[in-house]
Structures are given as C-alpha cells and as structure tokens.
Motif scaffolding. Structure first.
Motif, PDB file in Angstrom:
ATOM      1  N   THR A   1       4.496   0.463   1.959  1.00 42.60           N
ATOM      2  CA  THR A   1       4.638  -0.526   3.021  1.00 42.60           C
ATOM      3  C   THR A   1       3.756  -1.733   2.717  1.00 42.60           C
ATOM      4  O   THR A   1       2.855  -1.653   1.882  1.00 42.60           O
ATOM      5  CB  THR A   1       4.243   0.078   4.383  1.00 42.60           C
ATOM      6  OG1 THR A   1       4.522  -0.858   5.422  1.00 42.60           O
ATOM      7  CG2 THR A   1       2.762   0.444   4.408  1.00 42.60           C
TER       8      THR A   1
ATOM      9  N   ARG B   1       5.820  10.580   0.019  1.00 41.11           N
ATOM     10  CA  ARG B   1       5.201   9.343  -0.460  1.00 41.11           C
ATOM     11  C   ARG B   1       6.047   8.150  -0.023  1.00 41.11           C
ATOM     12  O   ARG B   1       7.266   8.148  -0.177  1.00 41.11           O
ATOM     13  CB  ARG B   1       5.108   9.394  -1.985  1.00 41.11           C
ATOM     14  CG  ARG B   1       4.336   8.245  -2.621  1.00 41.11           C
ATOM     15  CD  ARG B   1       4.469   8.324  -4.143  1.00 41.11           C
ATOM     16  NE  ARG B   1       3.583   7.412  -4.833  1.00 41.11           N
ATOM     17  CZ  ARG B   1       3.830   6.920  -6.044  1.00 41.11           C
ATOM     18  NH1 ARG B   1       4.929   7.278  -6.692  1.00 41.11           N
ATOM     19  NH2 ARG B   1       2.986   6.098  -6.617  1.00 41.11           N
TER      20      ARG B   1
ATOM     21  N   THR C   1       0.800  -3.517   3.382  1.00 35.48           N
ATOM     22  CA  THR C   1      -0.428  -3.094   4.049  1.00 35.48           C
ATOM     23  C   THR C   1      -1.248  -4.265   4.568  1.00 35.48           C
ATOM     24  O   THR C   1      -1.641  -4.316   5.722  1.00 35.48           O
ATOM     25  CB  THR C   1      -1.293  -2.260   3.078  1.00 35.48           C
ATOM     26  OG1 THR C   1      -0.512  -1.158   2.617  1.00 35.48           O
ATOM     27  CG2 THR C   1      -2.532  -1.733   3.773  1.00 35.48           C
TER      28      THR C   1
ATOM     29  N   GLY D   1       0.815  -1.209   0.000  1.00 38.67           N
ATOM     30  CA  GLY D   1       0.000   0.000   0.000  1.00 38.67           C
ATOM     31  C   GLY D   1       0.848   1.257   0.000  1.00 38.67           C
ATOM     32  O   GLY D   1       2.041   1.237   0.301  1.00 38.67           O
ATOM     33  N   GLN D   2       0.216   2.355  -0.355  1.00 39.49           N
ATOM     34  CA  GLN D   2       0.887   3.655  -0.384  1.00 39.49           C
ATOM     35  C   GLN D   2       0.489   4.471   0.841  1.00 39.49           C
ATOM     36  O   GLN D   2      -0.672   4.494   1.234  1.00 39.49           O
ATOM     37  CB  GLN D   2       0.495   4.408  -1.661  1.00 39.49           C
ATOM     38  CG  GLN D   2       1.123   5.785  -1.798  1.00 39.49           C
ATOM     39  CD  GLN D   2       0.753   6.431  -3.117  1.00 39.49           C
ATOM     40  OE1 GLN D   2       1.352   6.139  -4.135  1.00 39.49           O
ATOM     41  NE2 GLN D   2      -0.243   7.301  -3.091  1.00 39.49           N
ATOM     42  N   THR D   3       1.458   5.147   1.447  1.00 42.87           N
ATOM     43  CA  THR D   3       1.193   5.956   2.622  1.00 42.87           C
ATOM     44  C   THR D   3       2.108   7.185   2.608  1.00 42.87           C
ATOM     45  O   THR D   3       2.677   7.522   1.561  1.00 42.87           O
ATOM     46  CB  THR D   3       1.402   5.121   3.905  1.00 42.87           C
ATOM     47  OG1 THR D   3       1.031   5.897   5.032  1.00 42.87           O
ATOM     48  CG2 THR D   3       2.838   4.646   4.040  1.00 42.87           C
ATOM     49  N   MET D   4       2.266   7.840   3.745  1.00 47.08           N
ATOM     50  CA  MET D   4       3.177   8.982   3.864  1.00 47.08           C
ATOM     51  C   MET D   4       4.079   8.756   5.063  1.00 47.08           C
ATOM     52  O   MET D   4       3.641   8.228   6.084  1.00 47.08           O
ATOM     53  CB  MET D   4       2.392  10.291   4.041  1.00 47.08           C
ATOM     54  CG  MET D   4       1.684  10.718   2.770  1.00 47.08           C
ATOM     55  SD  MET D   4       1.008  12.404   2.785  1.00 47.08           S
ATOM     56  CE  MET D   4       1.014  12.884   4.469  1.00 47.08           C
ATOM     57  N   ASP D   5       5.355   9.153   4.927  1.00 48.59           N
ATOM     58  CA  ASP D   5       6.262   9.000   6.061  1.00 48.59           C
ATOM     59  C   ASP D   5       6.135  10.203   6.996  1.00 48.59           C
ATOM     60  O   ASP D   5       5.285  11.086   6.801  1.00 48.59           O
ATOM     61  CB  ASP D   5       7.700   8.802   5.575  1.00 48.59           C
ATOM     62  CG  ASP D   5       8.251  10.015   4.832  1.00 48.59           C
ATOM     63  OD1 ASP D   5       7.649  11.113   4.922  1.00 48.59           O
ATOM     64  OD2 ASP D   5       9.298   9.866   4.178  1.00 48.59           O
TER      65      ASP D   5
END
Length: 448
Positions: free
Chosen positions: A308, A305, A310, A296-300
């Motif tokens: 991780t 961008r 998911t 999945g896409q997330t934010m640090d």
C-alpha cells in the motif's frame, strides 16, 4: 479517416444543441480576447493515420543515434547495455499505462514492483529508505535541496562545481524562486576544494551537494566534507551513479543524509534525452520529509503479504501547508526498467558492469594518450569518464569522428569556459576492445 477525433459532424451538432450554443468557439468565451490566437495554427491539413505514421518515421530517420554511431559520449546520459528481458517485461500490457497506484486493492502488482524498486535503490545507495522515484536526477537533486531548506535553519545551499553543470542550474532555479542563496564551491585539480568549503560553510548553510563520481569522472573522497557539513548541522547530499556504487563507497557508508541521482543507467535507453527517472534515498531520520510517496509492505485481512502507499507527502493527500512536494509522477515504467535491470544482474552482475567500465575506460585513456594527440588533465582515479586535452577544437574533432562512425566526447568548454580544447570521454561496459582500438585508429588518421 480521422481516428484521433472520432466525433462526426452530426455528433458535434447534437452536443452543441444540448449545450444550447451555436459553435464550438462559444466554449471558449471565458478566455479573454487579447490572449486568443485568432488564426489557425501553422499546421498542415488533417492527415490519416497512415500519413501521420509516414511523416513521423521521416522525421525520426533524420536523427543519428547510437545504432549508427559508436558512442563515447557520456556527461549525464550513458550508453550502457540493456538486457533483452527488460523490453519483454515492460512491454506487457499491464505496465503500458502504469501510473500512481491510488487504489491498492487493484494495484498490487504495480505496488509490489515499486516496493522492490525502493528496496534495491536503498541497497545500492547504502541508505535506509527510498521513495517511489522522481522525474530525473537533476530535479531529484533540487528536491533534496528543498528538503534541506524546509527542515534546517538557514538560507544557503552549497554545491560543488564538480556537480553536473545542468544539475547545478536546476538547483539554482528551484532555489531562486524560494529566495535561497546558492554558493558554488570551486574545483581544484578536478575535485572539490575542501579548504574553500571549510571557509564558506556557516550556520546559514542548510545543505551541501556533491557528486560521486563527479562530472569529470573523478572518484572523490568525501570523508572530510561530510564531517565539516555535519559539524555545521547541515545535510550532506550526494548525487551518485548507482552502477558505480557497487564498487565505490556508498552514501550510506559516508554517513550522507540524502542520496540522489539519475536512474537512466539502470536499464533505460538514451531515449534522445528522456524520459528518465530520478531516485532519492535517505536515512530513517529524513524519511517522513521525503517528497513523493513511499510504498510499504503490510498484511491483508487474510494474513497475506500486501502492499500500500504508506507515506504520501504531496498536497493531494495532506493539508497543502504540510506538503513537502507537488511531485505527481513516480516514473513507474522507468522505475520498473531499473527494477528488472537490478534483478537480472544481481549484486555480482552490477559489480561486473562497474568493473568493466573501469577497466575499459582506463584502457581507452592510455591508448588515446599513446597517439601523441592527447594529454591527461587530471591524475586522480576515475570511474568511466576521463578528461583529455588536445590542440584541436573539440567541435571540429567530433565532426571528424562522426564522419568515421563515432559519437565523440563532451566538449568541456561548453560548460567550463576555462576548459577549452578539453574533452570528456566516456567508456561503458558496452564498448568492446575492437571499438576502442577503432577509435584510436580514427584519431591517428585525423590530421591535427
């Protein structure tokens, strides 16, 4: 001299001394004597690196590949053109040992590649979500059946006889060890017998599996099959050719619950039968039930961008009784080939490949029938494979074709006993008009 086992005799003696034993054999004392071989393996004496390389090259040279023969064989593994950019990118050192990226903070490149792969597979199949790839198309189909079994009430899987014979066998193997009935829906005129499906399907049916295009290359309309499947509260599973999906109705457009298939056609070579990669895409409703994992896409923490793992559904990550699969590998390198392939071609490029497959296969069919030595078996529309009937035994025909530099079609009699003297030819976009015409000339020269 022996780089594969770098320990010297002195190293071995020191290790045995530390362990307090007098021989390497003592390390295997816990293995019962009755299962030990008690003799040397039937292997030659140790070889140097140069000698091993020479031996392996000699074995490889005994093979005849599509580098020497013009390929008109398909039946599940296809000789498509592979853009040179794929080799240049996947051979980069950071991808050579690509495996499951358990530590996202140091695996952002691999995770992003898998995320892009998932996105493209979802787009190609018209589904809402994809997992991070599987072993191959056959096991992906079986895993889809397992998903249906685990999440639907019933004990029966229905699978069309027009699904690849080897895929059907893999599904049966998975189901046999889970006490699930597998009923094959027969084919009529090369397509799934819908009337038989209506008669057989019941409240015990958890899933229905079909293939598009089917094993005979035919393009089936599954509108009615989807309706009757969902009326009986079963999952509709489609095994599809991802290239064909660029011009055919996708699983998502049909309203399928799961889309699976073989990803070898997406930039992966024939590789003498493997390694390949399976793909699985699903509706959002089935997302948390998928085997394997989803990136999945997330934010640090800095708002950038990031990627991780998911959803992880195997027993290594969650309680064993909650696991949906023991899938360990996501075939990352093969999936990367598919990602680069789809990126390089783009939407229009993929359509062009599919369109050329259709045009060239239809041209070849017409020319072969024109020799007077073949008869069309089915009238239904087809994608890149078609069935012809002849008076010559197919194995003999293929022997003669090999002598003339061609890899002939698949002998359908091997998988369907009633289809003796029927051959399944495949023509991809890689075949040129000159090669097709040469095949026709070779056929005309062969004495029946």
């Amino acid at each position: 001299m022996f780089p594969y086992i770098p320990n010297t005799e002195q190293d071995e003696a020191k290790m045995l001394e530390v362990l307090g034993i007098d021989s390497v054999d003592r390390l295997f004392d816990d293995i019962p004597e009755q299962v030990k071989l008690k003799r040397r393996l039937n292997l030659c004496a140790p070889l140097s690196e140069a000698e091993v390389s020479k031996h392996i090259r000699g074995l490889a040279e005994k093979n005849t590949s599509t580098n020497e023969l013009i390929c008109f064989l398909g039946a599940g593994a296809y000789d498509h053109a592979i853009p040179s950019v794929i080799h240049h990118l996947v051979s980069r050192s950071e991808f050579n040992t690509a495996y499951t990226p358990y530590q996202p903070e140091i695996s952002q490149g691999t995770l992003q590649a898998i995320f892009e792969y998932q996105t493209m597979i979802a787009n190609v199949t018209g589904m809402e979500v994809s997992n991070a790839s599987m072993y191959d198309g056959a096991s992906a189909t079986a895993e889809a059946a397992m998903l249906a079994v685990a999440n639907q009430k019933g004990n029966t899987i229905l699978i069309s006889e027009t699904v690849h014979p080897e895929v059907r066998e893999v599904v049966k193997t998975y189901m046999r060890f889970n006490d699930i009935n597998v009923i094959e829906i027969p084919a009529v005129s090369g397509v799934t017998d819908i009337e038989n499906l209506k008669r057989v399907i019941s409240k015990e049916t958890v899933g229905v599996i079909v293939q598009s295009p089917n094993f005979f290359g035919i393009i089936e309309d599954y509108t009615e099959a989807v309706a009757v499947t969902h009326e009986n509260k079963a999952l509709f599973i489609m095994n599809v050719d991802p290239i064909a999906m660029s011009i055919l109705k996708t699983p998502g457009e049909y309203g399928a619950d799961l889309a699976v298939g073989e990803g070898q056609v997406l930039g992966n070579g024939l590789n003498y039968g493997g390694p390949y990669l399976g793909f699985m895409a699903a509706s959002t409703k089935q997302m948390r039930k998928l085997p394997g994992r989803i990136v999945g896409q997330t934010m640090d923490l800095d708002g950038k961008r990031a990627f991780t793992l998911t959803l992880q559904a195997r027993e290594q990550h969650i309680r064993r009784e909650k696991a949906t699969s023991n899938i360990c590998s996501n075939q990352a390198l093969n999936a990367l080939c598919a990602t680069i392939y789809l990126s390089a071609l783009g939407k229009e490029g993929l359509k062009e490949v599919a369109t050329q497959c259709v045009k060239k296969s239809h041209y070849a069919q017409k020319k072969l029938i024109g020799t007077g030595k073949f008869r069309a078996v089915y009238e239904a529309p087809f994608f890149k494979e078609f069935v012809l009937e002849t008076d010559m035994a197919i194995d003999k025909l293929n022997e003669k074709l090999a002598e003339k530099g061609f890899l002939g079609g698949f002998d359908l009699g091997k998988a369907y006993p009633s289809d003796q003297n029927r051959v399944l030819f495949c023509v991809t976009e890689k075949r040129t008009k000159e090669e097709i015409d040469a095949l026709v000339e070779a056929m005309e020269a062969i004495k029946w």
